[in-house]
Every structure is written in C-alpha cells, then in structure tokens.
Design a protein around this motif. Structure first.
Motif, PDB file in Angstrom:
ATOM      1  N   ALA A 112       0.835  -1.198   0.000  1.00 48.60           N
ATOM      2  CA  ALA A 112       0.000   0.000   0.000  1.00 48.60           C
ATOM      3  C   ALA A 112       0.871   1.249   0.000  1.00 48.60           C
ATOM      4  O   ALA A 112       2.073   1.198   0.255  1.00 48.60           O
ATOM      5  N   ARG A 113       0.249   2.374  -0.281  1.00 49.90           N
ATOM      6  CA  ARG A 113       0.995   3.638  -0.268  1.00 49.90           C
ATOM      7  C   ARG A 113       1.379   4.030   1.160  1.00 49.90           C
ATOM      8  O   ARG A 113       0.649   3.773   2.118  1.00 49.90           O
ATOM      9  N   VAL A 114       2.533   4.681   1.276  1.00 47.68           N
ATOM     10  CA  VAL A 114       3.058   5.149   2.554  1.00 47.68           C
ATOM     11  C   VAL A 114       3.725   6.491   2.310  1.00 47.68           C
ATOM     12  O   VAL A 114       4.278   6.737   1.231  1.00 47.68           O
ATOM     13  N   SER A 115       3.684   7.377   3.307  1.00 48.63           N
ATOM     14  CA  SER A 115       4.431   8.623   3.229  1.00 48.63           C
ATOM     15  C   SER A 115       5.002   8.919   4.609  1.00 48.63           C
ATOM     16  O   SER A 115       4.257   9.031   5.589  1.00 48.63           O
ATOM     17  N   LEU A 116       6.324   9.024   4.696  1.00 49.47           N
ATOM     18  CA  LEU A 116       7.020   9.341   5.941  1.00 49.47           C
ATOM     19  C   LEU A 116       7.898  10.556   5.677  1.00 49.47           C
ATOM     20  O   LEU A 116       8.817  10.499   4.862  1.00 49.47           O
ATOM     21  N   ALA A 117       7.603  11.661   6.356  1.00 48.79           N
ATOM     22  CA  ALA A 117       8.312  12.912   6.103  1.00 48.79           C
ATOM     23  C   ALA A 117       9.006  13.400   7.363  1.00 48.79           C
ATOM     24  O   ALA A 117       8.496  13.256   8.482  1.00 48.79           O
ATOM     25  N   ALA A 118      10.169  13.996   7.155  1.00 42.84           N
ATOM     26  CA  ALA A 118      10.913  14.642   8.236  1.00 42.84           C
ATOM     27  C   ALA A 118      11.386  15.999   7.741  1.00 42.84           C
ATOM     28  O   ALA A 118      11.591  16.189   6.534  1.00 42.84           O
ATOM     29  N   PHE A 119      11.584  16.940   8.675  1.00 43.70           N
ATOM     30  CA  PHE A 119      12.049  18.273   8.315  1.00 43.70           C
ATOM     31  C   PHE A 119      13.175  18.678   9.243  1.00 43.70           C
ATOM     32  O   PHE A 119      13.070  18.552  10.468  1.00 43.70           O
ATOM     33  N   ASP A 120      14.275  19.137   8.664  1.00 40.38           N
ATOM     34  CA  ASP A 120      15.434  19.605   9.422  1.00 40.38           C
ATOM     35  C   ASP A 120      15.406  21.132   9.423  1.00 40.38           C
ATOM     36  O   ASP A 120      15.705  21.776   8.414  1.00 40.38           O
ATOM     37  N   ALA A 121      15.039  21.702  10.560  1.00 38.23           N
ATOM     38  CA  ALA A 121      14.922  23.165  10.643  1.00 38.23           C
ATOM     39  C   ALA A 121      16.258  23.849  10.439  1.00 38.23           C
ATOM     40  O   ALA A 121      16.313  24.983   9.934  1.00 38.23           O
ATOM     41  N   ALA A 122      17.353  23.191  10.823  1.00 43.32           N
ATOM     42  CA  ALA A 122      18.676  23.812  10.696  1.00 43.32           C
ATOM     43  C   ALA A 122      19.070  24.004   9.238  1.00 43.32           C
ATOM     44  O   ALA A 122      19.681  25.015   8.869  1.00 43.32           O
ATOM     45  N   THR A 123      18.717  23.046   8.395  1.00 41.78           N
ATOM     46  CA  THR A 123      19.087  23.135   6.975  1.00 41.78           C
ATOM     47  C   THR A 123      17.917  23.567   6.098  1.00 41.78           C
ATOM     48  O   THR A 123      18.119  23.917   4.926  1.00 41.78           O
ATOM     49  N   GLY A 124      16.706  23.503   6.653  1.00 40.95           N
ATOM     50  CA  GLY A 124      15.527  23.827   5.854  1.00 40.95           C
ATOM     51  C   GLY A 124      15.189  22.771   4.822  1.00 40.95           C
ATOM     52  O   GLY A 124      14.507  23.052   3.836  1.00 40.95           O
ATOM     53  N   ARG A 125      15.620  21.527   5.076  1.00 42.94           N
ATOM     54  CA  ARG A 125      15.402  20.455   4.097  1.00 42.94           C
ATOM     55  C   ARG A 125      14.394  19.433   4.604  1.00 42.94           C
ATOM     56  O   ARG A 125      14.386  19.061   5.783  1.00 42.94           O
ATOM     57  N   PHE A 126      13.572  18.975   3.666  1.00 40.20           N
ATOM     58  CA  PHE A 126      12.674  17.863   3.904  1.00 40.20           C
ATOM     59  C   PHE A 126      13.340  16.564   3.465  1.00 40.20           C
ATOM     60  O   PHE A 126      14.086  16.535   2.483  1.00 40.20           O
TER      61      PHE A 126
END
Length: 777
Positions: free
Chosen positions: A203-217
């Motif tokens: 099945a579909r899955v989405s796992l996201a993280a965000f690094d505030a120091a670099t501004g990258r997902f």
C-alpha cells in the motif's frame, strides 16, 4: 555467452532478500520521535462543507495537531497539479479545476480528504478523527461514465460544463471519412473497458521529516521514480527542489499508480515542518480502494472500413474516458496521446481518426494503469476485427494475417505517424497458433459439448508503444573493496531491474556478477532520472549503462597502457582484462580501477579513477508486440468461465533475461484476464463504492489459471544498442481481448453475439438464460 551475462536465465538477485523477509519497504522505516497521521475522509460522493469543528479532536489524548484546508492556505500550500496540458478540438484549453490537498468547501468523491489528524499513535489519531464534526450538505452525484454528460446530471465543476474535462482528436479525419465513403464494408462495435482497482501488494506510505537547521525535507515514499515527487512537491510546498530529499526503497508493485502525486505526501511534509518531528501515514487497504488512482474506465465506439477484398482501409473511434472527480497527475494523457498512438496496431491502415472526450464523475480519479491507454486501444481493435471476421464469414486469424504489415515494409510509418523499425507479425502469430493447435480446436469444442460445456478460442495480436522521459542517466563507480556500484535513474517496483542491469555490467565489463550493486531511488545520490513507466527502463537505462561502461573502458585503456608500459592504441579489452594486443601481458579491470584511484589521488569514499557518468538520449520509442491465444470453457449451469489453455508468442526484441521476461508476461496476462473475467469497480447512483473490499472486488488467484505458456520470438529492435523492446506492460495489453474473443466464440453457438467485461459468472449466466428464454419464445 558470458555466464550470468545477457540472454541468460539468471535468478533474480533481489529474490534472496524478498523471500527471506529482508526487503526494506517504506512502512518498514521508522524515525526517532515519529508521529502518526490519519486522514478523515468524506462519506459523501458530492457535498458542500458548511463547517468543520475540530475542537474535540484537538483535545483528545495523544493528539498533536488537526489540520484543515484553512491551515494549508495560511501556510501557502498549493494545489495538486495535473501535469498534462491539452487543447480541445476547437483550440481551447482543457478544464483545469483546482485539486486542493484537503477539501475546500466541497467534497467530490467518497474518500476525498477533509482533515488530517496527527497523534502519538495511530489508534489515538484514528479515535480523534472520529471526533471531528463536519456539517455536510449532500448534493446529487454524477457517478456513472455513461450518463455524466447527459442533460440534467449534477454539475461537478463550474469550469467543466456538462462535466466535460476535454474534447480532443487526433488523426486525419478528412482522409478517414473519404475512405469510409468508398468502403465496401463498414463494421461497428461499442465496448466497455471497465474500471479496475490497482491493488498493489504494498500500500501507499508517506514518511516525512524536516530539518529546521538546513531547511530540508526528507520524504520516504514508494514511487516509480523519486524525481516527479521531488520536483512537483517542492512547488506545492513553495520551496526549492534542492530542499527536498526523496528516498524510495523496495516497492511492492506500482503498475502506474505509484508515479503520481497524492495529498498524503503533502500532508506529512506540511505536518513534519509544523510540528518539528517526523510524521508517517500508512494506507489501509480500505483507504487504497478509495484513494489510489483507478485504471481503465472507458466507453468506446469503433468503426472499421474494408474494401471488397477485405483489406483494412481506415479506422474511426470515439472514446469517452472517465477522469474521476479530479484530474490526476497524468490522467488526460492516458486515453489521448498515450492510448491512440497504437490504434492502427500492426495493420496496414491508410488513415485513422480518434475522438476522445474526458469526463468528470464523482468517483476516485483515474490515471495510468499497466499499459496506460494501449490496452484499451488494442482491446477495441481486436474485438472489432473478430466482429468483422464473423460478419464477413472469414477466418479470424486469416483476416489479421492478410492485413499485417509485412517484414519487407519496415521501417513502416503507421497511420498514426509513428515509425515501426522491426517486426515479424505473421511469424509471431503462427508461432502462437501452432503451439495451441488453433486448427484442431473444433475437435476440442465437440468433445466439450459432449460434457455439456461451451468451449471457445480467441486470439489477439497486440502492439505496445513504450514511453516516458526522453533521456536517462547512469553512473558506474568502483569501490576499494572491488564492488562495482551502478547508480540508475529508473526505479524497480518488482520487475527485476537489479538483475537485468547487473547482467549488462557483468558481461560488458567482465566483472563478477556478485560484485555488482545497483543503486536507485535516492534523489540526493542520483541527481536526475526518468523513473519507471511505459516499459521504458531497459532500453533507456540500459543504453545509459552501456555508454557509461564504454567510458570506463576508455579510461581503463589509458591507465592500463601506463601500467603495461605501452601505447594506449595497443591495449585491447576482453572479458574484464586489459591486455597488450598479441601478447599475454595484461591486467584485470579491478586492479586497473585501484591504480586509477591512486594516480588520481582519490580519497576513500570519493569518486574518481575509472568512475564514469553517462547520459543516454533515447533515439526512438520501441514497439513490443505479440500474439495471445486463449482457450476457455463455460459451464452453462453456473456461468463460470475457466481458462484451460493460454499461449503467448511475444516479440520483446532481444531478451536480456528470459526468466524475468516470462515472469513479467505471466503477471500482465493475469491482470488482463482479471479485468476480463473477474474485476470491476462498482458505484451506486449516489457515488458510494460498492466494491470497497476484497470481499466484493474479485481478484484473480493462481488456481484460476493454467500454466501460461510463453514463447519468445526475438526480433531485435534497431533503434537502441541493446536491441530490446520492453516487456513490463505487454502481457496486460494482449490478454483482455484474447480472453473476451475466446468467450465470445464460446457463447456464439448459444446465439450470443456480444459480451462486455467483466464477464462474471452472473453476467454470463444471465446472457445464456436470456438467450434460452428468447429461443423458447
């Protein structure tokens, strides 16, 4: 031949980790401090949203946040775009209604996302979602493809009058009409290509993280290529593409559905940034039925013009294609540009004209599904030819052979303007017909009749046209431990890419098969890529790998010349060894690679030495083709149809791994027969999905099939250096028409002249009993 090299039936290198449970799918990945998201979905197919009260949900145990479209708007989150511009017949642009990530004032299909709840656990998030109070004002639904444009039907989008998304045409209408006017015979048919659920194992899955120091997902998601997600999602979130790192690990089936952009990807990324912690969403199977793009869903009328000698003159088609409630990422392309290019198939048509109308319904969006338009076009063509043969009183295979493009005519420019480089259509057809004993069928039919069974046989000759991005990239790296890494821009979803690519590298560079590692699915490690779709991977990525390997060899000759103290022009490379021509002095590629690293001063973990990057520009699309023959029996007492024999003769061009190719054909055949006999999405008049689980939606099973016999007829493609044509979709392109032609043949003695997919036991029983009742009258 090189052991484990090209054309060998090597066992897949992927299978060891898959069958031992060591695969790494996206849902296997968990990040520290991760939260869990649950989507609240609409129970209505069409309704206005008067208000949404999230107060109780936000106060529920473990809840971190509850988001609605108002939160997304405040953050500047954009809509999900359709990536296909399309002009109508009158030159105007297609309808382009907005598709918000969460419902904005209205819902337009059951399952439409309304709110997103993030909590510490999935149970807490699910419990909180039930506390959200949504005040809906239900509206009538336009739920059926056949009637959605009728007067008085509910209007789904104000910018799409009569629910028409686009009105498109292609081909030479004037010439086609003239040929029809001069025709000795015109044969017509109207058919349905039923809507199907994709039902991938993973099945579909989405796992996201965000690094505030670099501004990258960082986004972990099962895809068919990470770059669509990287480029499109960055625009939706209003960030630079460089701010998004997309990772795809193992993928358990894609079939087109995992190419597209979905709301949950946006929601997890938005929530991860807002909350400062990773957020994961995993689809349940019931959600998949309601939210994954569906496939097919066409109503098509076709007309075939023939001269007095039964030669095909022209083809006219009119297709109504269901888009669902929203235009999915590539949806308008599927019944138009993708599907119509094979309408003339392998036959000598002088002209073709196709008219396609895309329509909105209050249902799940429809987009590419294995074959992406080509199965629908081939289905029309092959059903139409069988009907023509019956009306003309000629033998079905003979009518096809008479109109095949002969080998002497290549390169052939089709009536759709495409250039076919190769093919031996009659020989391929004869191979399949001989294998199944087509000429001896009537004896088997008579024997079945004695047992009270109706037996039929059907054939379909299909033409596939590959597609996708016009270029591909490969990078070959030599590691200090002797491992050769190959970074590719495609993405395996179960096809066996790792094995096929390894075979190419092992043969061309002469390295040990078990020393090659294929790397894919990381947008940081691999900066560009066309992904996987349209059966493009082997001819596009294979060309890039060959070119990169050539670069490795040229670099190696220069280094080997210095090592062997001779001129570079005296160095030859054979079976992984650089040697001085005419002598026994030489050195292996691994040793040369290490020497090249030293001479270049390459530090550990860096690239250099013999490492090579190459971009391959696709010279032309390819045209896999073949003949499917299905033999089946119908039990009149129950309506149950049983496939008793199935033979495929396929021209995939040069075959790199016959075991993998046959496996791909097996899977495709099952999907096509599944659509023909078992599978169908059913909505009621209110837009409620009646086939919302596997209890109601019938999937084909292994015991529904005999051994699928595959014969590979290799006619090398002339437009790419590997000579391959593509195998990923072909099985699904030819199987539905072969099966339905066989069923029509079985039912013909009962006076039944037409049957549509899916030919379920109930439908077949009703047809037989209706025919019996009419005969009694």
């Amino acid at each position: 031949m090189t052991k484990f090299g090209q054309s060998q039936p090597v066992r897949r290198v992927e299978d060891q980790r898959f069958i031992t449970g060591a695969g790494r799918y996206t849902d296997d990945i968990s990040l520290p401090n991760q939260a869990v998201g649950v989507v609240l979905r609409s129970p209505h197919a069409h309704a206005k949203i008067r208000s949404i009260d999230t107060t109780a949900a936000k106060a529920a145990p473990g809840v971190l946040a509850v988001y609605t479209v108002a939160d997304l708007k405040t953050a500047g989150i954009g809509n999900l775009p359709c990536m296909i511009p399309l002009k109508n017949r009158d030159g105007s642009l297609r309808a382009d209604p907005a598709r918000p990530t969460l419902a904005d004032g209205a819902v337009r299909h059951v399952g439409d996302p309304v709110a997103f709840v993030v909590a510490e656990t999935q149970v807490q998030a699910r419990d909180a979602a039930e506390l959200i109070e949504v005040d809906y004002d239900p509206l009538p639904a336009a739920a059926h493809l056949a009637t959605t444009m009728d007067a008085g039907q509910p209007q789904i989008w104000p910018e799409a009058p009569n629910n028409r998304a686009f009105d498109w045409e292609v081909g030479n209408k004037e010439k086609a009409d003239a040929l029809f006017a001069s025709a000795a015979r015109v044969v017509k048919i109207t058919i349905e290509n039923n809507r199907v659920i994709v039902a991938s194992m993973e099945a579909r899955v989405s796992l996201a993280a965000f690094d505030a120091a670099t501004g990258r997902f960082t986004l972990y998601v099962p895809t068919q290529g990470v770059w669509v997600q990287k480029n499109v999602l960055s625009k939706i979130l209003g960030v630079e593409p460089s701010s998004l790192h997309v990772i795809t690990s193992d993928v358990g089936g894609g079939f087109g559905m995992k190419i597209f952009i979905y709301p949950e990807q946006v929601l997890t990324m938005f929530a991860a940034r807002a909350l400062g912690r990773p957020v994961k969403w995993t689809s349940e199977r019931s959600e998949a039925f309601l939210t994954d793009t569906h496939g097919r869903a066409n109503l098509t009328h076709g007309e075939l013009a023939l001269d007095k000698d039964n030669n095909f003159l022209a083809l006219r088609t009119y297709n109504i294609a269901d888009m669902g409630a929203y235009l999915s990422t590539y949806a308008p392309m599927i019944p138009t540009m993708a599907g119509t290019k094979v309408l003339s198939s392998v036959y000598r048509f002088q002209a073709v004209h196709a008219h396609v109308e895309g329509v909105f319904t209050n249902t799940v969006p429809v987009d590419a599904y294995r074959g992406a338009g080509r199965p629908e076009s081939n289905y029309l063509m092959e059903r139409l030819i069988d009907k023509a043969a019956r009306e003309l009183g000629v033998e079905r295979s003979a009518l096809r052979k008479q109109n095949f493009i002969p080998p002497s005519a290549f390169p052939w420019t089709s009536a759709m303007g495409l250039t076919y480089d190769s093919g031996e259509f009659e020989n391929t057809a004869n191979t399949a017909l001989k294998a199944i004993d087509w000429d001896g069928f009537e004896t088997r039919r008579a024997e079945a009749r004695k047992r009270g069974m109706l037996r039929g046989i059907g054939m379909a000759y299909y033409l596939e046209a590959t597609g996708g991005a016009p270029s591909e990239r490969a990078e070959v790296r030599f590691l200090e431990d002797g491992i050769v890494e190959v970074y590719v821009g495609t993405q395996s979803t179960g096809q066996g890419h790792e094995t096929a690519y390894t075979q190419i590298v092992a043969e061309q560079l002469g390295v040990d098969f078990d020393k090659v590692r294929i790397r894919q699915g990381d947008s940081d490690a691999i900066p560009t890529g066309g992904g996987t779709g349209g059966a493009r991977s082997l001819y596009s990525e294979g060309g890039a790998i060959l070119k990169a390997n050539d670069g490795v060899i040229e670099k190696g000759k220069a280094v080997a010349a210095e090592m062997l103290e001779t001129a570079q022009g005296d160095i030859e490379f054979v079976a992984g060894r650089f040697a001085v021509a005419g002598t026994d002095r030489g050195v292996g590629i691994a040793e040369v690679a290490q020497e090249a690293r030293k001479r270049a001063g390459v530090a550990a973990g860096q690239t250099g030495g013999l490492d090579t990057v190459a971009d391959w520009q696709v010279q032309a699309i390819t045209f896999p083709n073949g003949c499917h023959v299905c033999e089946l029996e119908v039990d009149p007492a129950t309506g149950i149809t049983t496939v008793v024999r199935y033979v495929v003769a396929d021209d995939m061009g040069r075959v790199i791994n016959p075991t993998i190719v046959k496996g791909q054909i097996h899977g495709g055949v099952v999907q096509g027969v599944g659509q023909a006999l078992y599978e169908s999405v059913v909505y009621d008049d209110d837009g409620q999905l009646l086939t919302g689980t596997f209890t109601d939606y019938c999937m084909p099973r292994a015991d529904d099939f005999p051994e699928i016999e595959v014969i590979l007829c290799e006619v090398p493609c002339k437009t790419n250096p590997l000579g391959v044509k593509g195998a990923g979709e072909a099985g699904a392109v030819g199987s539905a028409p072969a099966t339905m032609n066989a069923l029509a043949d079985a039912l013909l003695p009962a006076g039944i002249t037409h049957v549509d997919m899916p030919a379920t036991p109930q439908k077949v029983w009703d047809l037989l009993n209706g025919a019996a009742a009419l005969a009694a009258e």
